[in-house]
Design an enzyme around this catalytic site. Sequence first.
Site, PDB file in Angstrom:
ATOM      1  N   GLN A 111      11.670  37.193  34.370  1.00 28.93           N
ATOM      2  CA  GLN A 111      12.996  37.594  34.853  1.00 28.93           C
ATOM      3  C   GLN A 111      14.055  36.646  34.293  1.00 28.93           C
ATOM      4  O   GLN A 111      13.950  35.431  34.433  1.00 28.93           O
ATOM      5  CB  GLN A 111      13.008  37.590  36.394  1.00 28.93           C
ATOM      6  CG  GLN A 111      14.307  38.054  37.012  1.00 28.93           C
ATOM      7  CD  GLN A 111      14.635  39.520  36.685  1.00 28.93           C
ATOM      8  OE1 GLN A 111      13.782  40.386  36.729  1.00 28.93           O
ATOM      9  NE2 GLN A 111      15.890  39.779  36.356  1.00 28.93           N
ATOM     10  N   ASP A 148       9.318  43.996  28.429  1.00 30.78           N
ATOM     11  CA  ASP A 148      10.770  44.079  28.242  1.00 30.78           C
ATOM     12  C   ASP A 148      11.168  44.172  26.776  1.00 30.78           C
ATOM     13  O   ASP A 148      12.362  44.257  26.475  1.00 30.78           O
ATOM     14  CB  ASP A 148      11.423  42.837  28.864  1.00 30.78           C
ATOM     15  CG  ASP A 148      12.204  43.170  30.121  1.00 30.78           C
ATOM     16  OD1 ASP A 148      12.500  44.362  30.328  1.00 30.78           O
ATOM     17  OD2 ASP A 148      12.512  42.242  30.878  1.00 30.78           O
ATOM     18  N   LYS A 198      12.170  45.968  41.390  1.00 37.33           N
ATOM     19  CA  LYS A 198      11.046  46.287  40.497  1.00 37.33           C
ATOM     20  C   LYS A 198       9.745  46.323  41.305  1.00 37.33           C
ATOM     21  O   LYS A 198       8.902  47.195  41.119  1.00 37.33           O
ATOM     22  CB  LYS A 198      10.966  45.236  39.374  1.00 37.33           C
ATOM     23  CG  LYS A 198      12.118  45.334  38.407  1.00 37.33           C
ATOM     24  CD  LYS A 198      12.226  44.138  37.480  1.00 37.33           C
ATOM     25  CE  LYS A 198      13.513  44.242  36.660  1.00 37.33           C
ATOM     26  NZ  LYS A 198      13.802  43.059  35.839  1.00 37.33           N
TER      27      LYS A 198
END
Length: 275
Positions: A91, A114, A47
């Site tokens: 994460q 997300d 990322k």
Amino acid sequence: MAEILDGTNVSEEIIHELKEYFSDKKTKLATILVGNNYSSEVYVNMKKRKCEELGIDFELIRFTENAGEEAVINKINSLNLDSNVKGILVQLPLPKMMNTKKILNSINPKKDIDGLTAENLGLLIMGEERIISCTAKGIIRLMEKYNISLKGKKAVIINNSFLVGRPLCQLLLNKGATVTICHELTKNLKEHTLSADIVISAAGIPFLIKEDMIKSGSVIIDVGITKKEGKLTGDVDFDRAKNRCSYITPVPGGVGPMTIAMLIENLRIINERTP
Ligand code: NAD
């Protein structure tokens, strides 16, 4: 022989357009990484590299496994207030002793890159697709790119997590598919997969999906990523399955790059809402 759903190519096309968009903008993505999970390190690095390629400021904030939930939430609270930070990513997975839902829900839903806060997941269930989980969105986008119709199709998802399976179930329902979710307690998985037009597997178990579990002409999407003997492996016995289905994703080069492209696309959506 199946056609390969080339996530690398499709994601590069998307990234190319996004590169132009971000070329004259200053945007920052803050990523929180807790502990030292090998796969998480790999994902975060991918990322980071993609953000840097697009000139997006990528801030990585690390916590040790024992840092405590409150320290992580305090940091998220300060990122929520920082107007330079457009997107916040935690994460996953977090260490077991941390309350993942509590931590995710401390993110301002407007910065939830997300789409994993209760607000954004709830909106998706209500049919409003605002910020959607990157993997689920990437899978749909990849199938759309190959004109795979979802209307009236029977889709079987092997994963019930709120990161992959649940948002994907909603997206498929919104597109008119009939959806079954299977998980580790599902009896006779083969019975489900054999009747499916589309099988999406995200169990993280190499060779879980064998050729004899696949209906002829179906679409096989492999989300699983496991490191086996130094190589990345999906859930599907790719070499045999490709002789039976009509479309299949490779691992690597299928869903993985699409997930990253969708992350950057979500950052654009957030940026456009709060310029
Ligand atoms: P998870 O552990 O939360 O989910 C695993 C799921 O598989 C659960 O729903 C579990 O019930 C199910 N499962 C396990 N064993 C099973 C069995 N024998 N039969 C049927 N179902 C079974 O993990 P996750 O975070 O949702 O990720 C799942 C996999 O997808 C991992 O391999 C992960 O690396 C991969 N992943 C890939 C991407 C990508 O971009 N390609 C993104 C996210 C996750």
